[in-house]
Structure formats: C-alpha cells, structure tokens
Motif scaffolding. Structure first.
Motif, mmCIF file in Angstrom:
data_model
loop_
_atom_site.group_PDB
_atom_site.id
_atom_site.type_symbol
_atom_site.label_atom_id
_atom_site.label_comp_id
_atom_site.label_asym_id
_atom_site.label_seq_id
_atom_site.Cartn_x
_atom_site.Cartn_y
_atom_site.Cartn_z
ATOM 1 N N VAL A 141 73.024 25.229 -12.004
ATOM 2 C CA VAL A 141 73.273 24.124 -11.056
ATOM 3 C C VAL A 141 74.060 22.984 -11.707
ATOM 4 C CG1 VAL A 141 72.166 22.374 -9.611
ATOM 5 C CG2 VAL A 141 71.270 24.708 -9.659
ATOM 6 N N ILE A 145 77.865 21.830 -10.540
ATOM 7 C CA ILE A 145 78.170 20.468 -10.099
ATOM 8 C C ILE A 145 79.354 19.913 -10.879
ATOM 9 C CG2 ILE A 145 77.276 18.111 -10.023
ATOM 10 C CD1 ILE A 145 74.555 19.242 -9.344
ATOM 11 N N GLY A 149 81.753 19.875 -8.111
ATOM 12 C CA GLY A 149 81.317 18.628 -7.501
ATOM 13 C C GLY A 149 79.994 18.791 -6.789
ATOM 14 N N ILE A 150 79.605 17.762 -6.048
ATOM 15 C CA ILE A 150 78.303 17.759 -5.376
ATOM 16 C C ILE A 150 78.419 18.174 -3.920
ATOM 17 C CG2 ILE A 150 77.380 15.997 -6.916
ATOM 18 C CD1 ILE A 150 77.910 13.947 -4.699
ATOM 19 N N SER A 154 79.530 23.903 -4.467
ATOM 20 C CA SER A 154 78.569 24.211 -5.532
ATOM 21 C C SER A 154 77.327 24.892 -4.966
ATOM 22 C CB SER A 154 78.181 22.937 -6.274
ATOM 23 O OG SER A 154 77.583 21.996 -5.390
ATOM 24 N N LYS A 155 76.868 24.485 -3.802
ATOM 25 C CA LYS A 155 75.665 25.077 -3.206
ATOM 26 C C LYS A 155 75.941 26.504 -2.746
ATOM 27 C CE LYS A 155 74.147 20.532 -1.622
ATOM 28 N NZ LYS A 155 75.201 19.839 -2.407
ATOM 29 N N SER A 230 69.191 18.830 -5.167
ATOM 30 C CA SER A 230 69.932 17.790 -5.899
ATOM 31 C C SER A 230 71.230 17.472 -5.169
ATOM 32 C CB SER A 230 70.256 18.261 -7.330
ATOM 33 O OG SER A 230 71.014 19.442 -7.309
ATOM 34 N N ALA A 231 71.537 16.189 -5.095
ATOM 35 C CA ALA A 231 72.815 15.700 -4.569
ATOM 36 C C ALA A 231 73.136 16.280 -3.205
ATOM 37 C CB ALA A 231 73.950 16.026 -5.554
ATOM 38 N N THR A 232 72.219 16.111 -2.260
ATOM 39 C CA THR A 232 72.463 16.588 -0.903
ATOM 40 C C THR A 232 71.944 15.561 0.096
ATOM 41 O OG1 THR A 232 72.085 18.414 0.647
ATOM 42 C CG2 THR A 232 70.280 17.835 -0.805
#
Length: 287
Positions: A141, A145, A149-150, A154-155, A230-232
């Motif tokens: 992860v 990222i 990036g976020i 990435s997901k 994370s970061a969502t």
C-alpha cells in the motif's frame, strides 16, 4: 337362470384403485423435497447459532461493554440505509472491486493459459510470477501510494494484483492436471490443437479454474478493506474510519456484516456457476 360372475380383473365403472406402481413412484417424490428443506435448514442453522451467541455475549457484557447486539446493529443499518450513506459508499466500493477484478482476473487468466499450454510460457512467466507472489501484496500500500498517488488507481491496483496469483496458479495446475490419456484419445480422433484446447483441456481444467476464481474473489474483498483504510473519502472502508474516530461501534459492525455478506454472496454466485458448468462431473457426494 344363469348367474354372471364378475371377473375381478375386468374394468368397472367405479373409480379405479391406485396401482402399486403409482404408489411406489409417487411416495419417493416427497423425499427429495424433505431432504432439500432439511439441508437448507442446516445451512441457516450455523448463521442462526452465531447470531444467538452474539446476542447473548453482547447483552451480558461477555464481548465487552461497547459491543452492540444484533438488534442494535440492525437499527443502525436501517438508519444508514435511510440516510443514503451505506448505499452511496457501497456503490463506490463495488466499482473499485469490479475494476480490480476485471484487470486482475484477465491478467491471471492470460498468464495461466500461456504458462499452462506452452513450455516456453512456463519458462518465461512462472519464475517471475512465483517470486512476486511471495511478496505480501497488502504491504504494498505505501509503495502504491508513492507510485500512483492517493486516488483510485492505487486502490484498484492493490485489488488487481491480489487476485492475479490465485487464478494464475489454479489455471496453470488445472491445465497441467488434465489426464494425458484424454489428450491422446482426442488426438487420435483427429482434433487439432485449438479443438483440443477448447473441447478437452479447458473443460478438464475448469473445476480448478473455478476454485481459483473463488479464492480471488475472497482476496479481492480483503484487499478492498486494506485499500480503503488510508487516504480515502468514500467507500465502506471510509465508513469504518469515520465510525472509529467517533467510537460508533454499531456502525463498524454494520460495515463488517456488509463485508461478510458481500463475500458470502460472491462465493454463492460462483458455486451456482460451478453447478451449472460442471453438471457433467461426477464426484464424491457427502452424506
């Protein structure tokens, strides 16, 4: 005066008595229905037992003072549905999973077919794939990222890379596990390479391929949980993060139940496909 003696075997105008053959054939028809109902009851009994134990443990404080009961979780789920929070975030998560599955399953299937059908493909592909497979993809992860990036890339990439390897391994071993005698028999009947693959190899490998699909779907939901932590700002993982910050354990349990239902639903879907696609297969029937 003559007396007519009625033949007991002759037909009569009255209603005919049911024959022994009709009785024998109609009685067993109830048995499969009863057996099917009993089996469905057994399948539900496990979930019902979990709910009962959950209710008893939460109501008596055996699971901690902050653990909600199933009734409280249901009430919170209704509130989230009425507000639109659950369905909106669930839709975002489903889109992420579908995109990741489309990419990962396609790559895993192509790689597995190439390595399984050609010795050259195995020599080129198998070693790198096995090396990458040993990496814990959930630990990638931070690297994803940094690379992507976020955002969504990435997901989706994390979900895609997680589902590649189970399908690849099962496709590869499913193809290599086809009985060589079937292949030789098909060749002796005049089947060419494409016909051999389509009519012998792929049907023979299909049970293993479907096992890989079930495993990939389970890993997809697990990857989604990690990707949305994370970061969502959307998704059902985002709901868990928000609920954790405000100590809303009932909301956390709602999302956990949703995850469980999604995993169970996709697994049942693959099982339905398996029963239809593999209706020709005769295997051990557990009793």
């Amino acid at each position: 005066m003559s007396v007519d003696v009625l033949d007991p075997l002759a037909g009569s105008s009255g209603p005919a008595a049911p024959s022994s053959s009709s009785v024998k054939t109609s009685a067993p028809k109830l048995a499969p229905r009863a057996a099917g109902a009993l089996r469905r009851l057994r399948k539900v009994s496990g979930l019902f037992a979990v709910l009962v134990l959950w209710q008893l443990g939460a109501s008596r404080g055996l699971l901690g003072s902050t653990t909600p009961t199933p009734a409280q979780v249901l009430t919170e789920a209704i509130r989230l549905l009425q507000s639109g929070e659950l369905l909106g975030n669930l839709g975002v998560s489903l889109i992420r999973v579908l995109k990741g599955l489309a990419i990962g399953l396609s790559i895993g299937l192509v790689l597995g077919l190439f390595a399984g059908l050609a010795r050259l493909g195995e020599d080129i592909i198998d070693a790198p794939v096995q090396a990458v497979r040993m990496l814990p993809h959930l630990a990638l992860v931070p690297l994803f990222i940094i690379w992507f990036g976020i955002g969504e890339t990435s997901k989706i990439s994390l979900i895609a890379i997680g589902v590649i390897f189970p399908l690849y391994i099962n496709v590869f071993h499913g193809i290599r596990g086809v009985d060589e005698r079937l292949v030789e028999s098909a060749r002796s009947c005049g089947l060419g390479r494409l016909g051999l693959i389509r009519k012998v190899v792929l049907p023979g490998a299909l049970p293993q391929i479907l096992v890989g699909l079930r495993q990939s779907l389970g890993i997809a939901w697990l990857s989604l949980v990690v990707a949305e932590q994370s970061a969502t700002s959307s998704g059902i993982g985002y709901l868990i993060n928000q609920a954790t910050q405000f100590m809303r354990t009932d909301t956390v349990f709602v999302v956990l139940v949703v995850y469980a239902l999604l995993g169970l639903g996709t697994d049942l879907l693959v099982r339905m496909v398996e029963r239809r696609a593999l209706s020709w297969r005769r295997g051990l029937v557990a009793r």
